[in-house]
Motif scaffolding. Structure first.
Motif, PDB file in Angstrom:
ATOM      1  N   VAL A 130       0.846  -1.179   0.000  1.00  0.00           N
ATOM      2  CA  VAL A 130       0.000   0.000   0.000  1.00  0.00           C
ATOM      3  C   VAL A 130       0.888   1.238   0.000  1.00  0.00           C
ATOM      4  O   VAL A 130       1.911   1.297   0.691  1.00  0.00           O
ATOM      5  CB  VAL A 130      -0.955  -0.019   1.220  1.00  0.00           C
ATOM      6  N   SER A 131       0.498   2.225  -0.813  1.00  0.00           N
ATOM      7  CA  SER A 131       1.276   3.462  -0.859  1.00  0.00           C
ATOM      8  C   SER A 131       0.826   4.393   0.260  1.00  0.00           C
ATOM      9  O   SER A 131      -0.261   4.239   0.830  1.00  0.00           O
ATOM     10  CB  SER A 131       1.100   4.161  -2.213  1.00  0.00           C
ATOM     11  N   VAL A 132       1.661   5.382   0.568  1.00  0.00           N
ATOM     12  CA  VAL A 132       1.310   6.341   1.610  1.00  0.00           C
ATOM     13  C   VAL A 132       0.035   7.093   1.226  1.00  0.00           C
ATOM     14  O   VAL A 132      -0.865   7.291   2.053  1.00  0.00           O
ATOM     15  CB  VAL A 132       2.466   7.329   1.865  1.00  0.00           C
ATOM     16  N   ASN A 133      -0.064   7.512  -0.025  1.00  0.00           N
ATOM     17  CA  ASN A 133      -1.259   8.236  -0.461  1.00  0.00           C
ATOM     18  C   ASN A 133      -2.507   7.376  -0.329  1.00  0.00           C
ATOM     19  O   ASN A 133      -3.565   7.841   0.108  1.00  0.00           O
ATOM     20  CB  ASN A 133      -1.095   8.692  -1.912  1.00  0.00           C
ATOM     21  N   GLU A 134      -2.421   6.098  -0.706  1.00  0.00           N
ATOM     22  CA  GLU A 134      -3.564   5.192  -0.571  1.00  0.00           C
ATOM     23  C   GLU A 134      -3.951   5.023   0.895  1.00  0.00           C
ATOM     24  O   GLU A 134      -5.134   5.025   1.248  1.00  0.00           O
ATOM     25  CB  GLU A 134      -3.220   3.828  -1.181  1.00  0.00           C
ATOM     26  N   ALA A 135      -2.935   4.873   1.748  1.00  0.00           N
ATOM     27  CA  ALA A 135      -3.202   4.684   3.172  1.00  0.00           C
ATOM     28  C   ALA A 135      -3.900   5.914   3.766  1.00  0.00           C
ATOM     29  O   ALA A 135      -4.834   5.788   4.575  1.00  0.00           O
ATOM     30  CB  ALA A 135      -1.910   4.400   3.919  1.00  0.00           C
ATOM     31  N   MET A 136      -3.452   7.109   3.384  1.00  0.00           N
ATOM     32  CA  MET A 136      -4.077   8.317   3.897  1.00  0.00           C
ATOM     33  C   MET A 136      -5.536   8.396   3.466  1.00  0.00           C
ATOM     34  O   MET A 136      -6.430   8.754   4.253  1.00  0.00           O
ATOM     35  CB  MET A 136      -3.324   9.561   3.402  1.00  0.00           C
ATOM     36  N   LEU A 169      -1.890  14.056   9.740  1.00  0.00           N
ATOM     37  CA  LEU A 169      -1.747  12.607   9.589  1.00  0.00           C
ATOM     38  C   LEU A 169      -0.360  12.209   9.090  1.00  0.00           C
ATOM     39  O   LEU A 169       0.010  11.031   9.189  1.00  0.00           O
ATOM     40  CB  LEU A 169      -2.808  12.057   8.628  1.00  0.00           C
ATOM     41  N   TYR A 170       0.390  13.157   8.554  1.00  0.00           N
ATOM     42  CA  TYR A 170       1.737  12.837   8.074  1.00  0.00           C
ATOM     43  C   TYR A 170       2.796  12.964   9.173  1.00  0.00           C
ATOM     44  O   TYR A 170       3.967  12.688   8.924  1.00  0.00           O
ATOM     45  CB  TYR A 170       2.118  13.754   6.905  1.00  0.00           C
ATOM     46  N   ASP A 171       2.408  13.384  10.378  1.00  0.00           N
ATOM     47  CA  ASP A 171       3.386  13.542  11.460  1.00  0.00           C
ATOM     48  C   ASP A 171       4.117  12.236  11.709  1.00  0.00           C
ATOM     49  O   ASP A 171       3.502  11.182  11.942  1.00  0.00           O
ATOM     50  CB  ASP A 171       2.689  13.992  12.745  1.00  0.00           C
ATOM     51  N   ASP A 172       5.445  12.291  11.651  1.00  0.00           N
ATOM     52  CA  ASP A 172       6.326  11.154  11.932  1.00  0.00           C
ATOM     53  C   ASP A 172       6.160  10.000  10.945  1.00  0.00           C
ATOM     54  O   ASP A 172       6.566   8.866  11.233  1.00  0.00           O
ATOM     55  CB  ASP A 172       6.123  10.635  13.364  1.00  0.00           C
ATOM     56  N   ALA A 184       2.596   2.265   8.903  1.00  0.00           N
ATOM     57  CA  ALA A 184       1.175   1.939   8.979  1.00  0.00           C
ATOM     58  C   ALA A 184       0.644   2.205  10.380  1.00  0.00           C
ATOM     59  O   ALA A 184      -0.430   2.794  10.556  1.00  0.00           O
ATOM     60  CB  ALA A 184       0.956   0.471   8.603  1.00  0.00           C
ATOM     61  N   ALA A 185       1.414   1.782  11.389  1.00  0.00           N
ATOM     62  CA  ALA A 185       1.015   2.048  12.776  1.00  0.00           C
ATOM     63  C   ALA A 185       0.945   3.541  13.045  1.00  0.00           C
ATOM     64  O   ALA A 185       0.041   4.023  13.739  1.00  0.00           O
ATOM     65  CB  ALA A 185       1.990   1.370  13.727  1.00  0.00           C
ATOM     66  N   GLN A 186       1.890   4.296  12.469  1.00  0.00           N
ATOM     67  CA  GLN A 186       1.910   5.743  12.709  1.00  0.00           C
ATOM     68  C   GLN A 186       0.706   6.429  12.078  1.00  0.00           C
ATOM     69  O   GLN A 186       0.093   7.317  12.683  1.00  0.00           O
ATOM     70  CB  GLN A 186       3.204   6.343  12.145  1.00  0.00           C
ATOM     71  N   ILE A 187       0.344   6.034  10.866  1.00  0.00           N
ATOM     72  CA  ILE A 187      -0.795   6.660  10.178  1.00  0.00           C
ATOM     73  C   ILE A 187      -2.077   6.414  10.969  1.00  0.00           C
ATOM     74  O   ILE A 187      -2.883   7.334  11.186  1.00  0.00           O
ATOM     75  CB  ILE A 187      -0.913   6.116   8.743  1.00  0.00           C
ATOM     76  N   ILE A 188      -2.270   5.184  11.429  1.00  0.00           N
ATOM     77  CA  ILE A 188      -3.463   4.878  12.215  1.00  0.00           C
ATOM     78  C   ILE A 188      -3.411   5.601  13.556  1.00  0.00           C
ATOM     79  O   ILE A 188      -4.424   6.139  14.039  1.00  0.00           O
ATOM     80  CB  ILE A 188      -3.614   3.353  12.388  1.00  0.00           C
ATOM     81  N   TYR A 189      -2.250   5.616  14.169  1.00  0.00           N
ATOM     82  CA  TYR A 189      -2.054   6.347  15.442  1.00  0.00           C
ATOM     83  C   TYR A 189      -2.487   7.797  15.290  1.00  0.00           C
ATOM     84  O   TYR A 189      -3.176   8.365  16.140  1.00  0.00           O
ATOM     85  CB  TYR A 189      -0.582   6.236  15.816  1.00  0.00           C
ATOM     86  N   ASN A 190      -2.106   8.410  14.179  1.00  0.00           N
ATOM     87  CA  ASN A 190      -2.406   9.823  13.970  1.00  0.00           C
ATOM     88  C   ASN A 190      -3.890  10.093  13.757  1.00  0.00           C
ATOM     89  O   ASN A 190      -4.375  11.196  14.041  1.00  0.00           O
ATOM     90  CB  ASN A 190      -1.618  10.360  12.770  1.00  0.00           C
ATOM     91  N   VAL A 191      -4.644   9.113  13.258  1.00  0.00           N
ATOM     92  CA  VAL A 191      -6.053   9.345  12.940  1.00  0.00           C
ATOM     93  C   VAL A 191      -6.970   9.056  14.121  1.00  0.00           C
ATOM     94  O   VAL A 191      -8.151   9.408  14.089  1.00  0.00           O
ATOM     95  CB  VAL A 191      -6.476   8.509  11.707  1.00  0.00           C
ATOM     96  N   LEU A 192      -6.459   8.428  15.176  1.00  0.00           N
ATOM     97  CA  LEU A 192      -7.322   7.963  16.271  1.00  0.00           C
ATOM     98  C   LEU A 192      -8.137   9.066  16.924  1.00  0.00           C
ATOM     99  O   LEU A 192      -9.257   8.837  17.377  1.00  0.00           O
ATOM    100  CB  LEU A 192      -6.483   7.245  17.333  1.00  0.00           C
TER     101      LEU A 192
END
Length: 812
Positions: A130-136, A169-172, A184-192
């Motif tokens: 999965v790409s970063v853009n897709e994940a976001m 959502l791009y932090d870290d 992946a963990a960071q992206i989900i962490y940021n959206v919580l």
């Protein structure tokens, strides 16, 4: 209001593991391969929420790529979709899921919610990274955004990228195309904690609210934490520091925040800070007094911010919440006299700031190093952390002996093991405690460049176009800096200068003043034996030079033209003193103390007031009282001194060797002699003796040994003393290495630090079958903990320049 998603790792500690308990979630163990990872806190939080899995062997593999199917599973778990609901998703219209049976429920669920779309040809590409853009895009869809949302401006992927950036959502998240497990963990962490939304058919997008309460003023903003993970939120909560918590609250004491609690009412996260904060000082001494459950201020007129503009605020003192010192709430004593906050004290006001008015105060917090310590830390300082200590302070520990991660705040680095040698560290102790650590601040920035400007109070220095202030702590230590100096600045966590090392243009030259002409800006210095020299000095330093007279000990620097551009005479003494090793113990003139002496210290010997010699510290007698000793300190260490001539005239030209082979041979004249093979003064030795018994020894094999050698006029060895020692066949140091830092070595016995001379000769004893087989020339950097070490002070018992010869061996 600034957003701060702050779970356990907000908080910065990896030396002890922790677990987070959520309703319906069993606490889990830590992962063994994430310490120090940039996404460590995100991984840990998600793992404890059961959003992500480990590898089954206690590891996480944070750098492993994540497929689209795996990311769909993570999102589904973040939405807390129960297994009973997933059981209904047994098929998907995607035609390329063969071999991904495990993922079908997750793919089907995400497809049904519009979270996951295929390629338009019926393929979902489950095995593709999965790409970063897709994940976001996927996580934004998971909280309610759809393609027709008015919040999405532009076309894919820019529309989702822009929205993700607006929600931090791009932090870290690493700037890479493909998503790793850590990212992946960071992206989900940021959206919580990002607000959930609903999008109408016309694209109108509004934030969702929990409408369960009939009073609309009490409707809550909802996010993944509150809707799926059974956490409750509480806004406008002022942190006191004594709450039941799974995270460290020390960094937020006194601030009004939004907190999240688990079913046990423990604080597990801080999502936002409502308090505005400003750090500075009051323009006059202020009294803090009790008023019911709150406190009030008196005498406060203005508050001056600690910034370049020194912004002034008018303070409303009628509504003050609490007063905290070093993270602990302080009840003002002696009311109505109250507790004083002096105008010199730096404090932080947390409250409501409107323009230049502080309209409401939630709290006042003060961090006071009078209850703590500061240092540019060394290797030995950092070694204390393994013993739950740092700079004389003690960390609170858990029952298992690990450091309690919730007992203190850590600022400037993400974990204790990220603190490095030469970082500037401030350790604050809990109020009312002898040494319990409540906060650790770490300055990691080092600035190198030329000083181009110095203010008239010598508190601000401009380097590389930026102005830096000296740190306010009284522990701050800096060399004298002047315009034109090349410096290395060690900054504290606030960006202030804690320590300055002048690397060139420094006052690191030393002379004895034997003449001066202030009319023509000249000074004559005795700089080395039998050499005096006239120097011109820059007229900008006339006020400094005016205090210098004949017989003064001076430190100076010169510019590229040889003109003195900085000269000072900041001399301690005169005093009566005794030199022992590299320690000068003084009495008199308020100097009843001991000082370390630099191994390269310059020494001037005088008779009365007449200069006789300039020499090194190695030529100064020890253990003999000296009078009229004067000296210059640099960072508390003596770098130049004046002593009586009689104490500064010692010399030693002896040669010392390690010998690993002694052979009986005949010389050119047919005489029976010995051939000695080894090293002398660090140079290969292969010499004949003048007689068959001259050496009077065999090569030592049971343990390393040093021998004193005398040569005749032809260079032959005329005498080899028995294994060198001063008082009976022993070395000065014969021990095991506990630690080594540069030329400083810590021995195991008694944990004593000893020092090697700057020009130390080092040999490695090569061990074969448990005995010394031979030697090699080496250096101190090759010595490790646990090695046997033998150190020799070869320049007679009154020498103090450090040990001149070191032999080390690994007999283990």
């Amino acid at each position: 209001m600034r957003k701060v998603l702050s779970f356990v790792l907000v908080l910065t500690l990896v030396l002890s593991s922790f677990s987070m308990a959520f309703a319906g979630t069993e606490a889990q163990t830590s992962l063994s391969d994430i310490a120090g990872n940039a996404n460590e806190e995100a991984i840990t939080v998600n793992f404890n929420l059961n959003i992500i899995d480990g590898m089954g062997d206690g590891t996480f593999a944070p750098d492993q790529a994540v497929t689209r199917a795996q990311f769909a599973a993570m999102i589904t778990r973040a939405m807390a979709v129960p297994q009973s609901a997933l059981a209904g998703y047994t098929a998907t219209s995607f035609k390329d899921t063969t071999g991904y049976g495990w993922a079908v429920p997750y793919l089907a669920f995400c497809q049904s919610k519009g979270i996951l779309v295929g390629d338009g040809a019926g393929n979902v590409m489950p095995g593709k990274t999965v790409s970063v853009n897709e994940a976001m895009a996927m996580v934004l869809r998971a909280i309610g955004y759809t393609n027709n949302s008015a919040a999405l401006v532009g076309v894919w992927p820019a529309n989702y990228v822009s929205l993700a950036q607006n929600n931090d959502l791009y932090d870290d998240v690493a700037t890479a195309v493909g998503v790793t497990r850590g990212n992946a963990a960071q992206i989900i962490y940021n959206v919580l904690t990002v607000d959930k939304v609903e999008v109408a058919a016309d694209g109108t997008t509004k934030v969702l609210s929990d409408r369960s309460n009939s009073d609309s003023s009490k409707w809550k903003i909802v996010n993944l934490l509150t809707t799926g993970l059974s956490c409750t939120s509480e806004e406008d909560y002022i942190i006191k520091g004594n709450e039941d918590t799974l995270i460290s609250l020390k960094a937020y004491v006194g601030q009004k925040v939004t907190v999240y609690r688990n079913s046990d009412k423990e604080i597990i996260a801080i999502a936002s800070v409502q308090s505005d904060a400003v750090t500075g000082s009051f323009d006059t001494d202020v009294k803090v007094t009790t008023s019911g459950s709150s406190i009030i201020l008196s005498n406060a007129a203005k508050f001056v911010e600690d910034n370049d503009d020194e912004t002034e605020y008018t303070v409303d003192t009628t509504a003050v919440g609490s007063y905290f010192v070093n993270g602990e709430k302080i009840v003002p004593v002696g009311s109505p006299t109250g507790t004083a906050i002096t105008s010199a004290a730096s404090v932080t006001i947390n409250g409501e700031i409107n323009g230049k008015y502080i309209d409401g105060i939630d709290s006042i917090t003060k961090w006071d190093l009078a209850q703590g310590r500061a240092a540019k830390v060394s290797k030995s300082d950092l070694a204390q952390i393994a013993d739950d200590e740092l700079l004389g302070g003690e960390f609170e520990t858990l029952k298992g002996g690990d450091i309690d991660t919730t007992s203190f705040a850590l600022v400037g680095v993400t974990s204790l093991d990220k603190i490095a040698v030469d970082n500037v560290v401030y350790v604050y102790w809990k109020t009312g405690s002898a040494s319990q650590i409540s906060k650790v601040e770490v300055g990691t920035e080092v600035v190198t460049g030329d000083v181009t400007k110095v203010n008239n109070t010598k508190t601000k220095y401009t380097v590389n176009g930026k102005t830096y202030e000296l740190a306010s702590t009284t522990d701050a230590k800096s060399e004298t800096m002047a315009a034109g100096d090349t410096v290395k600045l060690y900054l504290d966590v606030n960006g202030d200068i804690y320590y300055a090392d002048v690397t060139s243009g420094a006052t690191d030259n030393y002379g004895y003043v034997v003449g001066y002409d202030k009319t023509y800006d000249k000074v004559k210095l005795y700089i080395k034996s039998d050499e005096s020299k006239w120097f011109e000095f820059d007229s900008d330093y006339a006020s400094t030079v005016s205090a210098i007279s004949n017989g003064a000990l001076a430190a100076y620097s010169v510019d590229s033209k040889g003109v003195i551009d900085n000269i000072v005479s900041d001399v301690k003494g005169p005093a009566t003193a005794t030199l022992s090793g590299l320690v000068l113990t003084t009495t008199g003139a308020g100097l009843n103390t001991s000082y370390r002496v630099d191994a390269d210290a310059t020494v001037f010997g005088i008779s009365g007031t007449s200069i006789e010699v300039a020499t090194s510290i190695g030529n100064v007698d020890t253990n003999k009282a000296m009078t009229n000793v004067r000296f210059i300190l640099d960072d508390g260490v003596i770098v130049a001194m004046v002593v009586p001539y009689a104490n500064a005239t010692k010399t030693d030209d002896d040669t010392y060797a390690v010998i690993h082979e002694v052979n009986g041979v005949k010389n050119a004249d047919g005489d029976k002699v010995q051939q000695i093979i080894g090293f002398a003064d660090g140079v290969a030795l292969d010499k004949m003796t003048t007689g068959s018994t001259t050496a009077n020894t065999a090569a030592s094999t049971t343990a390393p040994a040093l021998f004193k050698i005398e040569y005749d006029a032809d260079g032959a060895v005329k005498k080899v003393d028995a294994a060198y020692d001063r008082t009976g066949l022993k070395t000065d140091v014969n021990d095991v290495v506990a630690d080594i830092d540069g030329n400083s070595i810590k021995t195991s016995t008694g944990a004593v630090w000893v020092y090697a001379a700057k020009d130390v000769v080092v040999y490695k004893a090569v061990i074969k079958d448990g005995v010394v087989d031979s030697y090699k020339v080496s250096d101190l950097g090759a010595i490790n903990k646990g090695y046997n070490i033998y150190m020799y002070d070869t320049t007679k018992e009154d020498d103090n320049a450090g040990y001149e010869v070191v032999i080390f061996a690994d007999f283990n």
